[in-house]
Design a protein around this motif. Structure first.
Motif, PDB file in Angstrom:
ATOM      1  N   THR A   1     -39.973 -34.975  11.840  1.00 21.47           N
ATOM      2  CA  THR A   1     -40.576 -36.318  12.949  1.00 21.47           C
ATOM      3  C   THR A   1     -40.384 -36.004  14.035  1.00 21.47           C
ATOM      4  OG1 THR A   1     -38.639 -37.470  12.525  1.00 21.47           O
ATOM      5  CG2 THR A   1     -41.037 -37.668  10.018  1.00 21.47           C
ATOM      6  N   PRO A   2     -41.208 -36.555  15.350  1.00 22.82           N
ATOM      7  CA  PRO A   2     -41.294 -36.252  16.320  1.00 22.82           C
ATOM      8  C   PRO A   2     -40.133 -37.000  17.120  1.00 22.82           C
ATOM      9  CG  PRO A   2     -43.632 -37.120  15.995  1.00 22.82           C
ATOM     10  CD  PRO A   2     -43.193 -37.470  14.822  1.00 22.82           C
ATOM     11  N   SER A   3     -39.163 -38.148  16.161  1.00 22.52           N
ATOM     12  CA  SER A   3     -38.688 -38.620  17.372  1.00 22.52           C
ATOM     13  C   SER A   3     -36.889 -37.573  16.673  1.00 22.52           C
ATOM     14  CB  SER A   3     -38.176 -40.580  16.156  1.00 22.52           C
ATOM     15  OG  SER A   3     -37.750 -39.517  14.702  1.00 22.52           O
ATOM     16  N   GLY A   4     -36.829 -36.693  15.928  1.00 26.73           N
ATOM     17  CA  GLY A   4     -35.718 -36.175  15.408  1.00 26.73           C
ATOM     18  C   GLY A   4     -35.335 -36.319  14.007  1.00 26.73           C
ATOM     19  N   ASN A   5     -35.591 -38.173  13.824  1.00 31.48           N
ATOM     20  CA  ASN A   5     -35.280 -38.757  12.734  1.00 31.48           C
ATOM     21  C   ASN A   5     -35.286 -38.052  11.487  1.00 31.48           C
ATOM     22  OD1 ASN A   5     -32.977 -40.610  12.528  1.00 31.48           O
ATOM     23  ND2 ASN A   5     -34.402 -42.253  11.297  1.00 31.48           N
ATOM     24  N   ILE A   6     -35.818 -37.729  11.303  1.00 28.13           N
ATOM     25  CA  ILE A   6     -36.540 -36.987   9.705  1.00 28.13           C
ATOM     26  C   ILE A   6     -35.934 -35.378   9.321  1.00 28.13           C
ATOM     27  CG2 ILE A   6     -38.056 -37.808   7.469  1.00 28.13           C
ATOM     28  CD1 ILE A   6     -38.295 -39.925   8.976  1.00 28.13           C
ATOM     29  N   HIS A   7     -35.821 -35.278   8.522  1.00 27.06           N
ATOM     30  CA  HIS A   7     -36.184 -33.483   8.730  1.00 27.06           C
ATOM     31  C   HIS A   7     -36.816 -33.488   7.045  1.00 27.06           C
ATOM     32  CE1 HIS A   7     -34.554 -31.952  12.024  1.00 27.06           C
ATOM     33  NE2 HIS A   7     -34.568 -33.556  12.894  1.00 27.06           N
ATOM     34  N   CYS A   8     -37.267 -32.493   6.721  1.00 28.61           N
ATOM     35  CA  CYS A   8     -38.002 -32.212   4.984  1.00 28.61           C
ATOM     36  C   CYS A   8     -37.542 -30.430   5.117  1.00 28.61           C
ATOM     37  CB  CYS A   8     -38.939 -33.001   5.356  1.00 28.61           C
ATOM     38  SG  CYS A   8     -39.357 -33.973   4.958  1.00 28.61           S
ATOM     39  N   GLN A   9     -37.487 -29.847   4.297  1.00 32.25           N
ATOM     40  CA  GLN A   9     -36.810 -28.452   3.985  1.00 32.25           C
ATOM     41  C   GLN A   9     -38.062 -28.052   2.508  1.00 32.25           C
ATOM     42  OE1 GLN A   9     -34.408 -25.435   5.143  1.00 32.25           O
ATOM     43  NE2 GLN A   9     -33.613 -26.924   6.867  1.00 32.25           N
ATOM     44  N   TYR A  10     -38.725 -27.099   2.763  1.00 25.88           N
ATOM     45  CA  TYR A  10     -39.776 -26.549   1.220  1.00 25.88           C
ATOM     46  C   TYR A  10     -38.299 -25.101   0.829  1.00 25.88           C
ATOM     47  CZ  TYR A  10     -42.894 -24.308  -1.217  1.00 25.88           C
ATOM     48  OH  TYR A  10     -43.660 -23.588  -2.482  1.00 25.88           O
ATOM     49  N   PHE A  11     -38.496 -25.438  -0.220  1.00 24.31           N
ATOM     50  CA  PHE A  11     -37.534 -24.723  -1.142  1.00 24.31           C
ATOM     51  C   PHE A  11     -38.793 -23.759  -2.201  1.00 24.31           C
ATOM     52  CE2 PHE A  11     -34.737 -27.218   0.432  1.00 24.31           C
ATOM     53  CZ  PHE A  11     -33.470 -26.543   1.598  1.00 24.31           C
ATOM     54  N   ASP A  12     -38.166 -22.782  -2.448  1.00 23.01           N
ATOM     55  CA  ASP A  12     -39.147 -21.870  -4.262  1.00 23.01           C
ATOM     56  C   ASP A  12     -38.297 -20.989  -3.980  1.00 23.01           C
ATOM     57  OD1 ASP A  12     -40.525 -20.200  -5.588  1.00 23.01           O
ATOM     58  OD2 ASP A  12     -42.014 -20.507  -4.223  1.00 23.01           O
ATOM     59  N   TYR A  13     -37.718 -21.337  -4.542  1.00 20.67           N
ATOM     60  CA  TYR A  13     -36.082 -20.412  -5.462  1.00 20.67           C
ATOM     61  C   TYR A  13     -36.542 -20.337  -6.994  1.00 20.67           C
ATOM     62  CZ  TYR A  13     -33.941 -20.947  -1.060  1.00 20.67           C
ATOM     63  OH  TYR A  13     -33.287 -21.230   0.348  1.00 20.67           O
ATOM     64  N   ASP A  14     -37.044 -19.013  -7.228  1.00 21.90           N
ATOM     65  CA  ASP A  14     -37.468 -18.097  -8.467  1.00 21.90           C
ATOM     66  C   ASP A  14     -38.753 -19.423  -9.191  1.00 21.90           C
ATOM     67  OD1 ASP A  14     -37.757 -16.439 -10.516  1.00 21.90           O
ATOM     68  OD2 ASP A  14     -35.666 -17.196 -11.650  1.00 21.90           O
ATOM     69  N   LYS A  15     -39.400 -20.106  -8.854  1.00 23.90           N
ATOM     70  CA  LYS A  15     -40.525 -20.918  -8.840  1.00 23.90           C
ATOM     71  C   LYS A  15     -39.715 -22.498  -9.239  1.00 23.90           C
ATOM     72  CE  LYS A  15     -43.313 -17.210  -9.247  1.00 23.90           C
ATOM     73  NZ  LYS A  15     -44.603 -17.397  -8.348  1.00 23.90           N
ATOM     74  N   GLN A  16     -38.075 -23.051  -8.650  1.00 25.76           N
ATOM     75  CA  GLN A  16     -38.556 -23.629  -8.650  1.00 25.76           C
ATOM     76  C   GLN A  16     -38.332 -24.390  -7.289  1.00 25.76           C
ATOM     77  OE1 GLN A  16     -36.242 -25.443 -11.452  1.00 25.76           O
ATOM     78  NE2 GLN A  16     -37.741 -23.658 -11.998  1.00 25.76           N
ATOM     79  N   ILE A  17     -40.074 -24.963  -7.218  1.00 26.82           N
ATOM     80  CA  ILE A  17     -40.601 -25.484  -5.896  1.00 26.82           C
ATOM     81  C   ILE A  17     -40.176 -27.023  -5.866  1.00 26.82           C
ATOM     82  CG2 ILE A  17     -41.951 -26.197  -4.916  1.00 26.82           C
ATOM     83  CD1 ILE A  17     -43.891 -23.692  -6.508  1.00 26.82           C
ATOM     84  N   SER A  18     -39.503 -27.211  -4.533  1.00 26.34           N
ATOM     85  CA  SER A  18     -38.768 -28.855  -4.170  1.00 26.34           C
ATOM     86  C   SER A  18     -39.291 -28.674  -3.067  1.00 26.34           C
ATOM     87  CB  SER A  18     -36.873 -28.330  -4.606  1.00 26.34           C
ATOM     88  OG  SER A  18     -36.531 -27.616  -4.279  1.00 26.34           O
ATOM     89  N   LEU A  19     -38.788 -30.192  -2.608  1.00 28.39           N
ATOM     90  CA  LEU A  19     -39.430 -30.671  -1.329  1.00 28.39           C
ATOM     91  C   LEU A  19     -37.713 -31.757  -0.778  1.00 28.39           C
ATOM     92  CD1 LEU A  19     -40.968 -31.166   1.629  1.00 28.39           C
ATOM     93  CD2 LEU A  19     -41.628 -32.590   0.968  1.00 28.39           C
ATOM     94  N   ARG A  20     -36.460 -31.178   0.534  1.00 28.72           N
ATOM     95  CA  ARG A  20     -35.866 -32.467   0.852  1.00 28.72           C
ATOM     96  C   ARG A  20     -35.480 -32.546   1.696  1.00 28.72           C
ATOM     97  NH1 ARG A  20     -29.851 -31.160   0.538  1.00 28.72           N
ATOM     98  NH2 ARG A  20     -29.097 -32.319   2.275  1.00 28.72           N
ATOM     99  N   CYS A  21     -35.515 -34.687   1.926  1.00 27.49           N
ATOM    100  CA  CYS A  21     -35.846 -34.287   2.987  1.00 27.49           C
ATOM    101  C   CYS A  21     -34.747 -35.342   3.497  1.00 27.49           C
ATOM    102  CB  CYS A  21     -37.258 -35.908   3.083  1.00 27.49           C
ATOM    103  SG  CYS A  21     -38.670 -34.768   3.202  1.00 27.49           S
ATOM    104  N   ASP A  22     -34.238 -35.682   4.502  1.00 31.18           N
ATOM    105  CA  ASP A  22     -32.320 -35.710   4.911  1.00 31.18           C
ATOM    106  C   ASP A  22     -33.506 -36.922   5.849  1.00 31.18           C
ATOM    107  OD1 ASP A  22     -31.722 -34.986   3.426  1.00 31.18           O
ATOM    108  OD2 ASP A  22     -30.138 -33.247   4.719  1.00 31.18           O
ATOM    109  N   ILE A  23     -32.386 -38.049   6.474  1.00 30.27           N
ATOM    110  CA  ILE A  23     -32.966 -38.479   7.535  1.00 30.27           C
ATOM    111  C   ILE A  23     -31.375 -38.897   8.412  1.00 30.27           C
ATOM    112  CG2 ILE A  23     -33.143 -41.081   8.073  1.00 30.27           C
ATOM    113  CD1 ILE A  23     -34.778 -41.363   5.884  1.00 30.27           C
ATOM    114  N   GLY A  24     -31.481 -38.785   9.586  1.00 30.77           N
ATOM    115  CA  GLY A  24     -30.284 -38.765  10.366  1.00 30.77           C
ATOM    116  C   GLY A  24     -29.756 -39.844  10.680  1.00 30.77           C
ATOM    117  N   GLN A  25     -30.131 -40.812  10.607  1.00 30.53           N
ATOM    118  CA  GLN A  25     -29.744 -42.471  10.575  1.00 30.53           C
ATOM    119  C   GLN A  25     -30.782 -43.748  10.028  1.00 30.53           C
ATOM    120  OE1 GLN A  25     -29.950 -43.498  15.014  1.00 30.53           O
ATOM    121  NE2 GLN A  25     -28.137 -42.078  15.587  1.00 30.53           N
TER     122      GLN A  25
END
Length: 144
Positions: free
Chosen positions: A35-59
């Motif tokens: 996000t523009p604030s840098g407080n939330i980051h998300c990463q997309y993962f595709d390992y052997d057709k196991q697709i997921s999205l994870r998001c972390d909040i800094g504060q």
């Protein structure tokens, strides 16, 4: 000295004859957003057709109670798969916070592998192909 040179030539010749590795199956670099604030980051993962999205909040404003079965970090990480009603807050010992991720500007939309995320000044909302997901901000985190 001649024997070392012969050994070097021999090893170089053997390396040239080895079959090259195919394309990597794992992601070579982080795929996702922040996000523009840098407080939330998300990463997309595709390992052997196991697709997921994870998001972390800094504060986060209020730390939720840690479940008894979580001995690691709790409260700031969320994950879901590309299909189904499985978005959840997760117990974690790592982070997906990565300053090299591109910024999703306010009003922007990010899409990949069945996931859609939208950014606005109140936070980030991400959902999967079945429209289940989470809305995240410093003040509040909702799973739907």
């Amino acid at each position: 000295m001649a024997s070392i040179r012969s050994l070097t030539i021999c090893i170089s010749a053997m390396a040239a004859c080895l079959p090259s590795a195919g394309p990597a199956r794992a992601q070579d670099r982080a795929v996702g957003l922040q996000t523009p604030s840098g407080n939330i980051h998300c990463q997309y993962f595709d390992y052997d057709k196991q697709i997921s999205l994870r998001c972390d909040i800094g504060q986060i404003a209020t730390q939720p109670p840690r479940p008894a079965d979580c001995e690691l970090e709790w409260g700031s990480a969320f994950e879901m798969s590309a299909r189904g009603n499985n978005a959840q807050r997760i117990c974690h010992g790592d982070t997906v916070m990565d300053k090299s991720l591109p910024v999703l500007s306010y009003g922007g939309i990010w899409q990949r592998g069945g996931f859609t995320c939208t950014s606005d000044q109140t936070g980030l909302t991400c959902f999967n192909a079945d429209r289940h997901g989470f809305s995240l901000s410093r003040a509040k985190q909702d799973i739907f």
